[in-house]
Enzyme design. Structure first.
Site, PDB file in Angstrom:
ATOM      1  N   ARG A 160      17.461 -29.059  -9.317  1.00 52.64           N
ATOM      2  CA  ARG A 160      18.716 -28.546  -9.863  1.00 52.64           C
ATOM      3  C   ARG A 160      18.459 -27.548 -10.980  1.00 52.64           C
ATOM      4  O   ARG A 160      17.864 -27.897 -12.006  1.00 52.64           O
ATOM      5  CB  ARG A 160      19.508 -29.726 -10.434  1.00 52.64           C
ATOM      6  CG  ARG A 160      20.768 -29.330 -11.135  1.00 52.64           C
ATOM      7  CD  ARG A 160      21.346 -30.491 -11.924  1.00 52.64           C
ATOM      8  NE  ARG A 160      22.581 -30.085 -12.567  1.00 52.64           N
ATOM      9  CZ  ARG A 160      23.156 -30.733 -13.565  1.00 52.64           C
ATOM     10  NH1 ARG A 160      22.600 -31.837 -14.047  1.00 52.64           N
ATOM     11  NH2 ARG A 160      24.273 -30.297 -14.079  1.00 52.64           N
ATOM     12  N   GLU A 207      23.288 -40.543 -27.647  1.00 54.04           N
ATOM     13  CA  GLU A 207      23.620 -39.531 -26.637  1.00 54.04           C
ATOM     14  C   GLU A 207      22.424 -38.594 -26.456  1.00 54.04           C
ATOM     15  O   GLU A 207      21.844 -38.130 -27.440  1.00 54.04           O
ATOM     16  CB  GLU A 207      24.850 -38.743 -27.105  1.00 54.04           C
ATOM     17  CG  GLU A 207      25.302 -37.662 -26.149  1.00 54.04           C
ATOM     18  CD  GLU A 207      26.492 -36.862 -26.710  1.00 54.04           C
ATOM     19  OE1 GLU A 207      27.171 -37.347 -27.639  1.00 54.04           O
ATOM     20  OE2 GLU A 207      26.703 -35.735 -26.220  1.00 54.04           O
ATOM     21  N   ASN A 253      22.990 -40.209 -21.094  1.00 55.52           N
ATOM     22  CA  ASN A 253      23.207 -38.790 -20.826  1.00 55.52           C
ATOM     23  C   ASN A 253      24.399 -38.730 -19.873  1.00 55.52           C
ATOM     24  O   ASN A 253      24.234 -38.900 -18.666  1.00 55.52           O
ATOM     25  CB  ASN A 253      21.983 -38.136 -20.184  1.00 55.52           C
ATOM     26  CG  ASN A 253      22.207 -36.640 -19.958  1.00 55.52           C
ATOM     27  OD1 ASN A 253      23.326 -36.141 -20.094  1.00 55.52           O
ATOM     28  ND2 ASN A 253      21.155 -35.929 -19.613  1.00 55.52           N
ATOM     29  N   ARG A 298      24.593 -22.817 -24.621  1.00 47.75           N
ATOM     30  CA  ARG A 298      25.104 -22.565 -23.269  1.00 47.75           C
ATOM     31  C   ARG A 298      26.596 -22.221 -23.320  1.00 47.75           C
ATOM     32  O   ARG A 298      27.078 -21.726 -24.321  1.00 47.75           O
ATOM     33  CB  ARG A 298      24.804 -23.788 -22.395  1.00 47.75           C
ATOM     34  CG  ARG A 298      23.301 -24.096 -22.341  1.00 47.75           C
ATOM     35  CD  ARG A 298      23.005 -25.283 -21.469  1.00 47.75           C
ATOM     36  NE  ARG A 298      23.414 -25.040 -20.085  1.00 47.75           N
ATOM     37  CZ  ARG A 298      23.522 -26.005 -19.171  1.00 47.75           C
ATOM     38  NH1 ARG A 298      23.246 -27.261 -19.498  1.00 47.75           N
ATOM     39  NH2 ARG A 298      23.898 -25.706 -17.942  1.00 47.75           N
ATOM     40  N   ALA A 311      28.000 -33.920 -17.198  1.00 46.29           N
ATOM     41  CA  ALA A 311      29.250 -33.167 -17.336  1.00 46.29           C
ATOM     42  C   ALA A 311      30.381 -33.999 -17.956  1.00 46.29           C
ATOM     43  O   ALA A 311      31.283 -33.448 -18.596  1.00 46.29           O
ATOM     44  CB  ALA A 311      29.684 -32.634 -15.981  1.00 46.29           C
ATOM     45  N   TYR A 341      16.976 -26.943 -16.431  1.00 44.20           N
ATOM     46  CA  TYR A 341      16.607 -28.358 -16.576  1.00 44.20           C
ATOM     47  C   TYR A 341      15.133 -28.647 -16.321  1.00 44.20           C
ATOM     48  O   TYR A 341      14.702 -29.791 -16.465  1.00 44.20           O
ATOM     49  CB  TYR A 341      17.482 -29.217 -15.651  1.00 44.20           C
ATOM     50  CG  TYR A 341      18.956 -29.124 -15.997  1.00 44.20           C
ATOM     51  CD1 TYR A 341      19.424 -29.598 -17.234  1.00 44.20           C
ATOM     52  CD2 TYR A 341      19.873 -28.544 -15.127  1.00 44.20           C
ATOM     53  CE1 TYR A 341      20.762 -29.500 -17.578  1.00 44.20           C
ATOM     54  CE2 TYR A 341      21.218 -28.447 -15.460  1.00 44.20           C
ATOM     55  CZ  TYR A 341      21.657 -28.920 -16.684  1.00 44.20           C
ATOM     56  OH  TYR A 341      22.978 -28.819 -17.021  1.00 44.20           O
ATOM     57  N   HIS A 373      20.746 -35.196 -24.192  1.00 41.34           N
ATOM     58  CA  HIS A 373      20.857 -34.090 -23.235  1.00 41.34           C
ATOM     59  C   HIS A 373      19.499 -33.423 -23.094  1.00 41.34           C
ATOM     60  O   HIS A 373      18.774 -33.270 -24.084  1.00 41.34           O
ATOM     61  CB  HIS A 373      21.884 -33.057 -23.697  1.00 41.34           C
ATOM     62  CG  HIS A 373      23.249 -33.634 -23.826  1.00 41.34           C
ATOM     63  ND1 HIS A 373      24.062 -33.877 -22.740  1.00 41.34           N
ATOM     64  CD2 HIS A 373      23.931 -34.061 -24.914  1.00 41.34           C
ATOM     65  CE1 HIS A 373      25.194 -34.412 -23.160  1.00 41.34           C
ATOM     66  NE2 HIS A 373      25.139 -34.546 -24.475  1.00 41.34           N
ATOM     67  N   PRO A 402      26.270 -37.791 -13.755  1.00 41.67           N
ATOM     68  CA  PRO A 402      26.322 -37.067 -12.493  1.00 41.67           C
ATOM     69  C   PRO A 402      25.331 -35.906 -12.400  1.00 41.67           C
ATOM     70  O   PRO A 402      25.083 -35.204 -13.379  1.00 41.67           O
ATOM     71  CB  PRO A 402      27.762 -36.539 -12.432  1.00 41.67           C
ATOM     72  CG  PRO A 402      28.239 -36.557 -13.835  1.00 41.67           C
ATOM     73  CD  PRO A 402      27.535 -37.714 -14.499  1.00 41.67           C
ATOM     74  N   ASN A 403      24.808 -35.756 -11.196  1.00 39.93           N
ATOM     75  CA  ASN A 403      23.904 -34.659 -10.811  1.00 39.93           C
ATOM     76  C   ASN A 403      22.499 -34.773 -11.396  1.00 39.93           C
ATOM     77  O   ASN A 403      21.624 -33.975 -11.060  1.00 39.93           O
ATOM     78  CB  ASN A 403      24.515 -33.283 -11.170  1.00 39.93           C
ATOM     79  CG  ASN A 403      25.822 -33.044 -10.439  1.00 39.93           C
ATOM     80  OD1 ASN A 403      25.869 -33.186  -9.222  1.00 39.93           O
ATOM     81  ND2 ASN A 403      26.885 -32.724 -11.152  1.00 39.93           N
TER      82      ASN A 403
HETATM   83  C1  DQA Z   1      23.392 -32.147 -19.607  1.00 40.24           C
HETATM   84  C2  DQA Z   1      24.261 -31.016 -20.176  1.00 40.24           C
HETATM   85  C3  DQA Z   1      25.649 -31.023 -19.555  1.00 40.24           C
HETATM   86  O1  DQA Z   1      26.428 -29.985 -20.083  1.00 40.24           O
HETATM   87  C4  DQA Z   1      25.538 -30.854 -18.046  1.00 40.24           C
HETATM   88  O2  DQA Z   1      26.818 -30.954 -17.452  1.00 40.24           O
HETATM   89  C5  DQA Z   1      24.567 -31.782 -17.412  1.00 40.24           C
HETATM   90  C6  DQA Z   1      23.317 -32.092 -18.094  1.00 40.24           C
HETATM   91  C7  DQA Z   1      21.937 -32.071 -20.132  1.00 40.24           C
HETATM   92  O3  DQA Z   1      21.254 -33.077 -20.032  1.00 40.24           O
HETATM   93  O4  DQA Z   1      21.495 -31.020 -20.605  1.00 40.24           O
HETATM   94  O5  DQA Z   1      24.767 -32.202 -16.271  1.00 40.24           O
HETATM   95  O6  DQA Z   1      23.929 -33.378 -20.011  1.00 40.24           O
END
Ligand code: DQA
Length: 145
Positions: free
Chosen positions: A18, A98, A74, A107, A77, A23, A100, A10-11
């Site tokens: 964003r 995984e 990825n 964070r 959240a 990011y 990120h 998501p997002n």
């Molecule tokens: C994320 C890190 C997560 O904590 C966050 O909710 C994201 C992006 C990252 O790629 O750094 O949406 O997965």
């Protein structure tokens, strides 16, 4: 030819605009294009999917059976909340990595828990878009030779 499924949670469709201070300014389409280029170079077949929905990630993982040999994910959240996603990865038994963009350990505290950590083969985080490219290179060791 090795087959790799990339799942963006998501997002991540909003990358570029964003929270650029966290990011960066690279868009998701640019990350997918870089992944596609590297996949060609490494002679891998790559499919990439973004969804904002947890159940859709579960469906994608289940549907990957019989096609994907590695999953790069990825979960955004959902990393910190989802039991269904690691359960699905365990159920299908496809090796997963995984990823990120940000260093979640630098964070908020709630980001320091990953429900996937014990299920994936490895984790790459904190390198921005490069995290995905490193994951694709790492994926090769889980592919049949
Ligand atoms: C994320 C890190 C997560 O904590 C966050 O909710 C994201 C992006 C990252 O790629 O750094 O949406 O997965």
């Amino acid at each position: 030819m090795g087959r790799v499924l990339v799942l963006h949670g998501p997002n991540l469709n909003l990358l570029g605009s964003r929270e650029p201070e966290v990011y960066g300014s690279v868009k998701l389409e640019e990350i997918d294009a870089a992944l596609a280029g590297l996949a060609r170079e490494l002679n891998l077949e790559l499919r990439s999917v973004q969804t904002n929905h947890e159940g859709e990630l579960v469906d994608q993982i289940q549907q990957a059976r019989g096609w994907a040999e590695v999953i790069i994910i990825n979960p955004a959240a959902y990393t910190h909340t989802s039991v269904a996603i690691p359960d699905a990865l365990k159920a299908v038994g496809i090796p997963a990595i995984e990823v990120h963009l940000s260093n979640v350990y630098a964070r908020e505290e709630f980001r320091q828990r990953s429900y996937l950590a014990g299920v994936v083969r490895g984790r790459i985080l904190g390198f921005g878009p490069e995290s995905y490219l490193l994951a694709l290179r790492a994926a090769r060791q889980f592919l049949p030779q």
